[in-house]
Enzyme design. Structure first.
Site, PDB file in Angstrom:
ATOM      1  N   ASP A 149       0.861  -1.184   0.000  1.00 41.41           N
ATOM      2  CA  ASP A 149       0.000   0.000   0.000  1.00 41.41           C
ATOM      3  C   ASP A 149       0.899   1.237   0.000  1.00 41.41           C
ATOM      4  OD1 ASP A 149      -3.008   0.976   0.647  1.00 41.41           O
ATOM      5  OD2 ASP A 149      -1.563   2.259   1.679  1.00 41.41           O
ATOM      6  N   ILE A 150       0.614   2.187  -0.905  1.00 44.40           N
ATOM      7  CA  ILE A 150       1.420   3.406  -0.980  1.00 44.40           C
ATOM      8  C   ILE A 150       1.097   4.288   0.217  1.00 44.40           C
ATOM      9  CG2 ILE A 150       1.965   5.454  -2.352  1.00 44.40           C
ATOM     10  CD1 ILE A 150       1.095   3.883  -4.836  1.00 44.40           C
ATOM     11  N   GLU A 192      -4.708   2.269  -4.272  1.00 44.48           N
ATOM     12  CA  GLU A 192      -3.251   2.307  -4.202  1.00 44.48           C
ATOM     13  C   GLU A 192      -2.678   1.034  -3.590  1.00 44.48           C
ATOM     14  OE1 GLU A 192      -4.762   4.554  -0.501  1.00 44.48           O
ATOM     15  OE2 GLU A 192      -5.377   4.205  -2.573  1.00 44.48           O
TER      16      GLU A 192
END
Length: 288
Positions: A149-150, A192
């Site tokens: 996950d960004i 994301e």
């Protein structure tokens, strides 16, 4: 005909040879192509392949490929004809079937691929994971899943606009795929979030892969509209093991990786966390 595997034989769609093959709709010889397309840049490429027959692969008047036939074993010395009209038509019919197969394969590829990141979609990932998990169970081999996950992704959209967010997604996807083996599978899980399937991969090896990707992204220079940005990701790792973690459903393994990701976020982000099987109850997951 001996193609060079290291050479790019790509032909521009605007090339006159492409237009001629599309409009002509017939199998032709090299002499015919040269006569009708003297200005074609593709002629040199065709000559290197030295085909005895060139067959357009047409699907709904769209040229999806070109079939080159090499030297044939039988040659009629009396007539000097390499191919009869019947043979040309027969090869053209085979080419039509090949064009349909290429078109169908392209449609499947497009329907299973995220157009922005060029990674596989979530449903495709689960289909492959289910199959690989079944194999891992029967062969008693390890299988690993990583979830990424960004970190603070909303910041890029809010500060620089959604175009910047798209750029970050594309770059992160590229870096993830660049750090994987050909047999591994990466997907855009949603928003994301990304997932990676590592077949026949142990806990230590999976953690090493996740750490390599995390470090690569942290040290990459993300530049959008002359703005240098620092991007990091958080990671969770889960591993199927027929003794210590005998999950039977793909979603269970992904949920474990998701729990590891949650722990990475909770403990400061920009880190890799292995998810012990105890994080997710197998009985609870099977009852959902």
């Amino acid at each position: 005909m001996d193609p060079n595997n290291n050479k790019n034989y790509q032909i521009a769609y605007s090339d006159p040879a492409v237009s001629f093959l599309t409009e002509n709709k017939n199998s032709i010889t090299m002499d015919v192509l040269q006569k009708n397309c003297p200005d074609s840049a593709a002629i040199k490429i065709f000559q290197e392949l030295n085909p005895t027959l060139i067959v357009p692969l047409l699907q709904k008047n769209h040229l999806s490929g070109i079939l080159f036939l090499g030297e044939r074993f039988y040659f009629d010395a009396e007539t000097g004809i390499d191919y009869t009209e019947y043979e040309k038509n027969l090869v053209l019919s085979i080419g039509s079937l090949a064009a349909i197969a290429i078109n169908n394969a392209t449609l499947i590829e497009r329907s299973s691929t995220d157009m922005m990141t060029q990674l596989k979609l979530k449903y495709f990932f689960f289909n492959v994971l289910t199959e690989k998990l079944d194999n891992a169970m029967s062969e008693k081999k390890p299988l690993s899943v990583i979830m990424f996950d960004i970190d603070f992704f909303k910041h890029f959209n809010d500060t620089y606009g959604h175009e910047c967010g798209d750029y970050v997604l594309k770059q992160v996807a590229f870096l993830i795929k660049q750090n994987l083996r050909e047999e591994d599978l990466a997907s855009r899980y949603g928003g994301e979030e990304f997932t990676v399937l590592l077949n026949e991969t142990t806990k230590d090896a999976a953690i090493a892969v996740a750490e390599r990707i995390r470090s690569c992204i942290e040290n990459h220079d993300f530049v959008f509209n002359n703005q240098h940005m620092h991007v990091t990701i958080s990671c969770g790792v889960a591993v199927f093991d027929h003794e210590s973690n005998p999950v039977t459903i793909a979603k269970q393994l992904v949920n474990q990786a998701d729990q590891g990701l949650y722990m990475s976020k909770h403990n400061g982000r920009n880190r890799v966390t292995y998810a012990p099987p105890s994080l997710v109850s197998l009985d609870d997951e099977e009852s959902k």
